[in-house]
Design a protein around this motif. Sequence first.
Motif, PDB file in Angstrom:
ATOM      1  N   GLU A 296     -10.235   2.636  -3.817  1.00 58.06           N
ATOM      2  CA  GLU A 296      -9.518   1.952  -4.774  1.00 58.06           C
ATOM      3  C   GLU A 296      -8.971   2.331  -6.021  1.00 58.06           C
ATOM      4  OE1 GLU A 296     -10.525  -2.183  -7.396  1.00 58.06           O
ATOM      5  OE2 GLU A 296     -11.985  -1.442  -6.192  1.00 58.06           O
ATOM      6  N   LEU A 297      -8.032   2.062  -6.418  1.00 57.55           N
ATOM      7  CA  LEU A 297      -6.867   2.896  -7.605  1.00 57.55           C
ATOM      8  C   LEU A 297      -6.640   2.023  -8.605  1.00 57.55           C
ATOM      9  CD1 LEU A 297      -6.116   4.385  -4.689  1.00 57.55           C
ATOM     10  CD2 LEU A 297      -5.014   6.094  -6.418  1.00 57.55           C
ATOM     11  N   ASN A 298      -6.834   2.425  -9.849  1.00 57.83           N
ATOM     12  CA  ASN A 298      -6.274   1.763 -10.953  1.00 57.83           C
ATOM     13  C   ASN A 298      -5.700   2.511 -11.832  1.00 57.83           C
ATOM     14  OD1 ASN A 298      -7.434  -1.187 -11.155  1.00 57.83           O
ATOM     15  ND2 ASN A 298      -9.213   0.047 -10.516  1.00 57.83           N
ATOM     16  N   TRP A 299      -4.386   2.639 -11.855  1.00 65.75           N
ATOM     17  CA  TRP A 299      -3.211   3.155 -13.016  1.00 65.75           C
ATOM     18  C   TRP A 299      -3.112   2.318 -14.261  1.00 65.75           C
ATOM     19  CZ3 TRP A 299       1.057   5.295  -8.941  1.00 65.75           C
ATOM     20  CH2 TRP A 299       0.407   6.306  -8.221  1.00 65.75           C
ATOM     21  N   LYS A 300      -2.892   3.239 -15.112  1.00 70.49           N
ATOM     22  CA  LYS A 300      -2.313   2.597 -16.385  1.00 70.49           C
ATOM     23  C   LYS A 300      -1.161   3.378 -17.059  1.00 70.49           C
ATOM     24  CE  LYS A 300      -6.513  -0.099 -17.505  1.00 70.49           C
ATOM     25  NZ  LYS A 300      -7.850  -0.173 -18.652  1.00 70.49           N
ATOM     26  N   GLY A 301      -0.498   2.769 -17.724  1.00 70.81           N
ATOM     27  CA  GLY A 301       0.766   3.632 -18.257  1.00 70.81           C
ATOM     28  C   GLY A 301       1.687   4.342 -17.382  1.00 70.81           C
ATOM     29  N   ILE A 302       2.433   3.667 -16.592  1.00 70.39           N
ATOM     30  CA  ILE A 302       3.231   4.306 -15.471  1.00 70.39           C
ATOM     31  C   ILE A 302       4.780   4.298 -15.901  1.00 70.39           C
ATOM     32  CG2 ILE A 302       3.858   4.040 -13.086  1.00 70.39           C
ATOM     33  CD1 ILE A 302       1.383   2.062 -13.139  1.00 70.39           C
ATOM     34  N   THR A 303       5.306   5.618 -15.751  1.00 66.89           N
ATOM     35  CA  THR A 303       6.659   5.631 -15.971  1.00 66.89           C
ATOM     36  C   THR A 303       7.204   6.245 -14.735  1.00 66.89           C
ATOM     37  OG1 THR A 303       6.279   6.128 -18.495  1.00 66.89           O
ATOM     38  CG2 THR A 303       8.530   6.776 -17.416  1.00 66.89           C
ATOM     39  N   MET A 304       8.352   5.739 -14.159  1.00 66.78           N
ATOM     40  CA  MET A 304       9.120   6.235 -13.025  1.00 66.78           C
ATOM     41  C   MET A 304      10.443   6.461 -13.564  1.00 66.78           C
ATOM     42  SD  MET A 304       7.339   4.064 -10.119  1.00 66.78           S
ATOM     43  CE  MET A 304       7.834   5.146  -8.798  1.00 66.78           C
ATOM     44  N   THR A 305      11.106   7.621 -13.060  1.00 62.50           N
ATOM     45  CA  THR A 305      12.472   7.677 -13.576  1.00 62.50           C
ATOM     46  C   THR A 305      13.326   8.348 -12.431  1.00 62.50           C
ATOM     47  OG1 THR A 305      12.057  10.240 -14.036  1.00 62.50           O
ATOM     48  CG2 THR A 305      11.923   8.621 -15.996  1.00 62.50           C
ATOM     49  N   ARG A 306      14.611   8.046 -12.401  1.00 61.62           N
ATOM     50  CA  ARG A 306      15.487   8.515 -11.510  1.00 61.62           C
ATOM     51  C   ARG A 306      16.796   8.721 -12.238  1.00 61.62           C
ATOM     52  NH1 ARG A 306      15.865   2.834  -8.005  1.00 61.62           N
ATOM     53  NH2 ARG A 306      17.854   1.944  -9.193  1.00 61.62           N
ATOM     54  N   PRO A 307      17.861   9.331 -11.519  1.00 57.74           N
ATOM     55  CA  PRO A 307      18.866   9.666 -12.530  1.00 57.74           C
ATOM     56  C   PRO A 307      19.616   8.504 -13.243  1.00 57.74           C
ATOM     57  CG  PRO A 307      19.131  10.766 -10.502  1.00 57.74           C
ATOM     58  CD  PRO A 307      17.899   9.896 -10.513  1.00 57.74           C
TER      59      PRO A 307
ATOM     60  N   THR B   4      -7.875   5.820 -12.342  1.00 57.88           N
ATOM     61  CA  THR B   4      -9.326   5.805 -12.100  1.00 57.88           C
ATOM     62  C   THR B   4      -9.500   5.482 -10.547  1.00 57.88           C
ATOM     63  OG1 THR B   4      -9.789   4.800 -14.022  1.00 57.88           O
ATOM     64  CG2 THR B   4     -11.324   4.750 -12.237  1.00 57.88           C
ATOM     65  N   VAL B   5     -10.111   6.497  -9.711  1.00 55.52           N
ATOM     66  CA  VAL B   5     -10.015   6.526  -8.456  1.00 55.52           C
ATOM     67  C   VAL B   5     -11.520   6.378  -7.895  1.00 55.52           C
ATOM     68  CG1 VAL B   5      -9.188   7.418  -6.285  1.00 55.52           C
ATOM     69  CG2 VAL B   5      -8.078   7.699  -8.259  1.00 55.52           C
ATOM     70  N   THR B   6     -11.977   5.466  -6.846  1.00 52.67           N
ATOM     71  CA  THR B   6     -13.145   5.227  -6.626  1.00 52.67           C
ATOM     72  C   THR B   6     -12.953   5.260  -4.803  1.00 52.67           C
ATOM     73  OG1 THR B   6     -13.321   2.926  -6.814  1.00 52.67           O
ATOM     74  CG2 THR B   6     -14.088   4.432  -8.532  1.00 52.67           C
ATOM     75  N   ASP B   7     -14.252   5.411  -4.178  1.00 52.03           N
ATOM     76  CA  ASP B   7     -14.123   5.485  -2.787  1.00 52.03           C
ATOM     77  C   ASP B   7     -15.602   4.518  -2.479  1.00 52.03           C
ATOM     78  OD1 ASP B   7     -14.318   5.278  -0.109  1.00 52.03           O
ATOM     79  OD2 ASP B   7     -15.265   7.397   0.170  1.00 52.03           O
ATOM     80  N   HIS B   8     -15.427   3.078  -2.243  1.00 55.72           N
ATOM     81  CA  HIS B   8     -16.479   2.380  -2.157  1.00 55.72           C
ATOM     82  C   HIS B   8     -17.055   2.687  -0.686  1.00 55.72           C
ATOM     83  CE1 HIS B   8     -15.447  -0.369  -5.408  1.00 55.72           C
ATOM     84  NE2 HIS B   8     -14.057  -0.324  -4.811  1.00 55.72           N
TER      85      HIS B   8
END
Length: 298
Positions: A134-145, A81-85
């Motif tokens: 303002e940003l709100n992230w949900k359900g984040i997956t980060m991968t590297r080798p 969710t991304v907003t600009d106040h």
Amino acid sequence: MSHHSARLFRTLAAVGGLALLALGHGRVLPSASADTLPHLSADCFTYSPGEVSRSKQGVLIKGMHAELTGTQHRITVASSTVTDHGRKLDEAALTRLNAAVAYAALTAYHRGMTDVCSTQPLPEVEEVKNALPELNWKGITMTRPDRVSTASAAHVNVLTTTPTIHVLFDASGLHSDGAILLPPALSGDVSFTPAARPPYHLTINRFHTVINGSDVDGKGTVTAGEGTKNLKADVHLSIGQIGEMIDQVSKVAPAKITAALLIARFMGEREPDHHTGWRIVVDNGTIKVNGVKVPAPF
């Protein structure tokens, strides 16, 4: 200096270099134009915005994924969710800003810019001026080798953008199999004055987390130039009750990790309120911890 204790301090220095981060209902918007941000080449960074729709205050983005090209460092976010106040950014700009934050997160996960990316402008710096995203992230997956890391949520709040960009961030529900020292949550406060080209100067006003009941706090400055060797940082790190943390970690961690923490404790300096501190200085490929040189990862 053992290999594992050197790795620990390199990790602490990388934390200091983070710093690098944040930017009509139901109608689907046009996708952000292509496979990369406008100011970044495809051999640096690629992304797919996923499904983008309007929300009451900005945009809702589902299924975004991005990659630092050629590194196998990737991020996917189930919902953003991304907003600009400041009400300056339109829906397309908010979508690009979301991708720019993904680029910042991947750069931190990579422990610095790739050589290709380091010669290119920071994305969306000009566009964000006078905005308050303002940003709100949900359900984040980060991968590297060598690792898969997840987080249940992350929040980025931009307090000012002119002339200095001042950002608060936090993340919770952090997890990675086998990462004994990964904290469950962290927060920070960073600021920088925008520049079109490197070097980029970042101030870490505050970094905080808790590992096995011990507070970990940091602050300092980072300068990133062209190429991975042109990194400069001067960061102060402080850990409270490190003895108790070592006792807890030693119950579940391999002996090499416990040994690295013991060496780190030995190199630390006593500070008030039962804290142990280190000054970590990175200068063109050389790392010093409280004045003692340790092997660099470059």
